[in-house]
Motif scaffolding. Structure first.
Motif, PDB file in Angstrom:
ATOM      1  N   UNK A  24      33.090  57.394  40.746  1.00  0.00           N
ATOM      2  CA  UNK A  24      33.562  55.544  40.573  1.00  0.00           C
ATOM      3  C   UNK A  24      32.291  54.643  41.876  1.00  0.00           C
ATOM      4  N   UNK A  25      31.781  55.205  41.864  1.00  0.00           N
ATOM      5  CA  UNK A  25      30.653  54.247  42.612  1.00  0.00           C
ATOM      6  C   UNK A  25      29.377  53.902  41.892  1.00  0.00           C
ATOM      7  N   UNK A  26      29.497  54.971  40.306  1.00  0.00           N
ATOM      8  CA  UNK A  26      28.670  54.203  39.789  1.00  0.00           C
ATOM      9  C   UNK A  26      28.951  52.869  39.219  1.00  0.00           C
ATOM     10  N   UNK A  27      29.873  53.461  39.384  1.00  0.00           N
ATOM     11  CA  UNK A  27      30.528  52.091  38.142  1.00  0.00           C
ATOM     12  C   UNK A  27      31.361  50.665  39.072  1.00  0.00           C
ATOM     13  N   UNK A  28      31.919  51.041  40.250  1.00  0.00           N
ATOM     14  CA  UNK A  28      31.532  50.117  40.853  1.00  0.00           C
ATOM     15  C   UNK A  28      30.578  49.426  41.916  1.00  0.00           C
ATOM     16  N   UNK A  29      29.686  50.119  41.543  1.00  0.00           N
ATOM     17  CA  UNK A  29      28.505  48.933  42.358  1.00  0.00           C
ATOM     18  C   UNK A  29      27.582  48.673  41.021  1.00  0.00           C
ATOM     19  N   UNK A  30      28.028  48.938  39.492  1.00  0.00           N
ATOM     20  CA  UNK A  30      27.909  48.099  38.531  1.00  0.00           C
ATOM     21  C   UNK A  30      28.655  46.753  38.156  1.00  0.00           C
ATOM     22  N   UNK A  31      30.460  46.579  38.762  1.00  0.00           N
ATOM     23  CA  UNK A  31      31.170  46.206  38.649  1.00  0.00           C
ATOM     24  C   UNK A  31      30.870  44.488  40.027  1.00  0.00           C
ATOM     25  N   UNK A  32      30.141  45.018  40.975  1.00  0.00           N
ATOM     26  CA  UNK A  32      30.591  44.251  41.697  1.00  0.00           C
ATOM     27  C   UNK A  32      28.818  43.278  42.252  1.00  0.00           C
ATOM     28  N   UNK A  33      27.823  44.301  41.745  1.00  0.00           N
ATOM     29  CA  UNK A  33      26.558  43.750  41.454  1.00  0.00           C
ATOM     30  C   UNK A  33      26.510  42.505  39.906  1.00  0.00           C
ATOM     31  N   UNK A  34      27.236  42.926  38.735  1.00  0.00           N
ATOM     32  CA  UNK A  34      26.773  41.768  37.796  1.00  0.00           C
ATOM     33  C   UNK A  34      28.120  40.183  38.150  1.00  0.00           C
ATOM     34  N   UNK A  35      29.248  40.624  38.875  1.00  0.00           N
ATOM     35  CA  UNK A  35      30.067  39.792  38.930  1.00  0.00           C
ATOM     36  C   UNK A  35      30.046  38.912  40.144  1.00  0.00           C
ATOM     37  N   UNK A  36      29.911  40.112  41.402  1.00  0.00           N
ATOM     38  CA  UNK A  36      30.547  39.026  42.800  1.00  0.00           C
ATOM     39  C   UNK A  36      28.908  39.640  43.591  1.00  0.00           C
ATOM     40  N   UNK A  37      27.513  39.009  42.868  1.00  0.00           N
ATOM     41  CA  UNK A  37      26.345  39.262  43.273  1.00  0.00           C
ATOM     42  C   UNK A  37      26.264  38.552  44.219  1.00  0.00           C
ATOM     43  N   UNK A  38      26.767  37.050  44.280  1.00  0.00           N
ATOM     44  CA  UNK A  38      26.658  36.038  44.982  1.00  0.00           C
ATOM     45  C   UNK A  38      28.274  36.005  46.366  1.00  0.00           C
ATOM     46  N   UNK A  39      28.960  37.051  46.119  1.00  0.00           N
ATOM     47  CA  UNK A  39      30.089  37.066  47.368  1.00  0.00           C
ATOM     48  C   UNK A  39      29.194  37.818  48.618  1.00  0.00           C
ATOM     49  N   UNK A  40      29.348  37.341  49.546  1.00  0.00           N
ATOM     50  CA  UNK A  40      28.879  37.244  51.461  1.00  0.00           C
ATOM     51  C   UNK A  40      29.369  38.766  51.380  1.00  0.00           C
ATOM     52  N   UNK A  41      30.270  39.069  51.240  1.00  0.00           N
ATOM     53  CA  UNK A  41      30.692  40.838  51.883  1.00  0.00           C
ATOM     54  C   UNK A  41      30.497  41.197  50.809  1.00  0.00           C
ATOM     55  N   UNK A  42      30.255  41.093  50.059  1.00  0.00           N
ATOM     56  CA  UNK A  42      29.838  42.986  48.755  1.00  0.00           C
ATOM     57  C   UNK A  42      29.411  43.922  49.663  1.00  0.00           C
ATOM     58  N   UNK A  43      28.471  43.197  50.525  1.00  0.00           N
ATOM     59  CA  UNK A  43      27.312  44.588  50.466  1.00  0.00           C
ATOM     60  C   UNK A  43      27.891  44.840  51.922  1.00  0.00           C
ATOM     61  N   UNK A  44      28.754  44.747  52.826  1.00  0.00           N
ATOM     62  CA  UNK A  44      29.829  44.887  53.734  1.00  0.00           C
ATOM     63  C   UNK A  44      30.976  45.985  52.987  1.00  0.00           C
ATOM     64  N   UNK A  45      31.602  45.447  51.873  1.00  0.00           N
ATOM     65  CA  UNK A  45      32.154  46.142  51.329  1.00  0.00           C
ATOM     66  C   UNK A  45      31.740  47.656  50.625  1.00  0.00           C
ATOM     67  N   UNK A  46      31.155  47.528  49.957  1.00  0.00           N
ATOM     68  CA  UNK A  46      30.200  48.424  49.608  1.00  0.00           C
ATOM     69  C   UNK A  46      29.607  49.138  51.011  1.00  0.00           C
TER      70      UNK A  46
END
Length: 307
Positions: free
Chosen positions: A55-77
């Motif tokens: 789950x972690x490896x697939x989700x981090x790819x999704x977040x970084x590829x498509x939501x890289x500019x989302x200001x909360x993405x690091x906090x969500x991770x």
């Protein structure tokens, strides 16, 4: 994404820790002879480290590829990392103690563990859905790619929430609790009779309903959709692709719902029932045809931005 960028992502390191734990736990399956409910005490930690790592490896790819500019993405991770780490910590600790981690209310400590795990995974679920919502409203993602991601994250979210069917105490358990006898609160088994030995490693019952089956199925259908999204990034953004992805999503979600219904009726998903088995068979054929149709298309790279 270059490895240097991966190293900055909390979920990537969560996946790496899960990989290390998996390697560390494997020898214990053979060195520690203790069993719990007929299987090695280390089987459950191993299943969970594998699942959380994937789950972690697939989700981090999704977040970084498509939501890289989302200001909360690091906090969500960080939230997903911490909550899943709490779950793994207590599952592993209870295994080392030779105690069940789920449904176990035999002592105050076991009740606390079970409660903390339930709270942790509930928080995990909410933030997982938040990622899906952000993907859903992101307009710059190709529609077929977006739908693939949304279906994957959505079905996984559904699979997480059906786990709460397992946590509800059964009538006999409620009666015992009222009498001051604390043994268990909830179970993954539905129906009456001997659940049997179960499938190797997974332990899923082939005789009575076992909610772990639809839970696992929905959780890891997500990886299929994530891989499909990655594949579709190199394809033409067409209505046909969108319809094929949508059909795949609808069919797999309905298949997951039917699994839940069959399980709640006390029947194993692996039991040959003419109605349920036919539904699964037809669903698998439809999904295979949709995926085959998507795969055989020529690869056409687009210069449009995907993020």
């Amino acid at each position: 994404m270059e490895f240097a960028n991966y190293r900055k992502q909390p979920l990537f390191w969560n996946g790496m820790v899960m990989a290390v734990l998996t390697v560390a736990i494997l020898p214990l399956l053979f060195l520690d002879t203790r069993t719990l409910l007929g299987t090695s005490v280390w089987t459950k930690p191993l299943k969970f480290t594998l699942s959380v790592g994937l789950y972690s490896f697939t989700t981090v790819w999704v977040i970084f590829t498509f939501l890289k500019d989302w200001k909360h993405q690091q906090k969500i991770q960080m939230v997903l990392t911490v909550t899943s780490a709490i779950e793994i910590f207590f599952i592993t600790l209870q295994a080392a103690r030779g105690e069940a981690s789920h449904f176990n209310i035999t002592t105050t400590w076991n009740q606390i563990v079970y409660s903390v795990m339930g709270t942790s995974i509930s928080i995990f679920w909410v933030f997982h859905l938040w990622i899906g919502y952000q993907i859903f409203k992101k307009e710059s993602i190709f529609q077929s790619v977006k739908e693939s991601l949304v279906w994957g994250l959505g079905i996984a979210g559904f699979a997480m929430i059906i786990a709460f069917f397992m946590t509800s105490p059964r009538p006999d358990q409620m009666e015992s609790i009222k009498q001051g006898i604390f043994q268990a609160s909830g179970t993954h088994n539905f129906g009456t009779g001997d659940p049997g030995k179960g499938i190797i490693f997974f332990g899923w019952s082939t005789k009575i309903g076992d909610m772990r089956v639809p839970h696992f199925f929905g959780m890891h259908v997500m990886q299929i959709f994530v891989f499909l999204a990655a594949f579709l990034m190199g394809k033409r953004n067409s209505i046909q692709n969108l319809l094929l992805v949508r059909t795949t999503g609808i069919v797999l979600l309905l298949m997951n719902v039917v699994m839940v219904i069959q399980t709640l009726n006390g029947e194993s998903v692996f039991y040959i029932n003419p109605v349920y088995t036919s539904i699964y068979g037809i669903s698998i054929v439809i999904v295979f045809l949709c995926l085959f149709k998507l795969v055989i298309q020529p690869k056409i790279f687009s210069h449009e931005a995907t993020v």
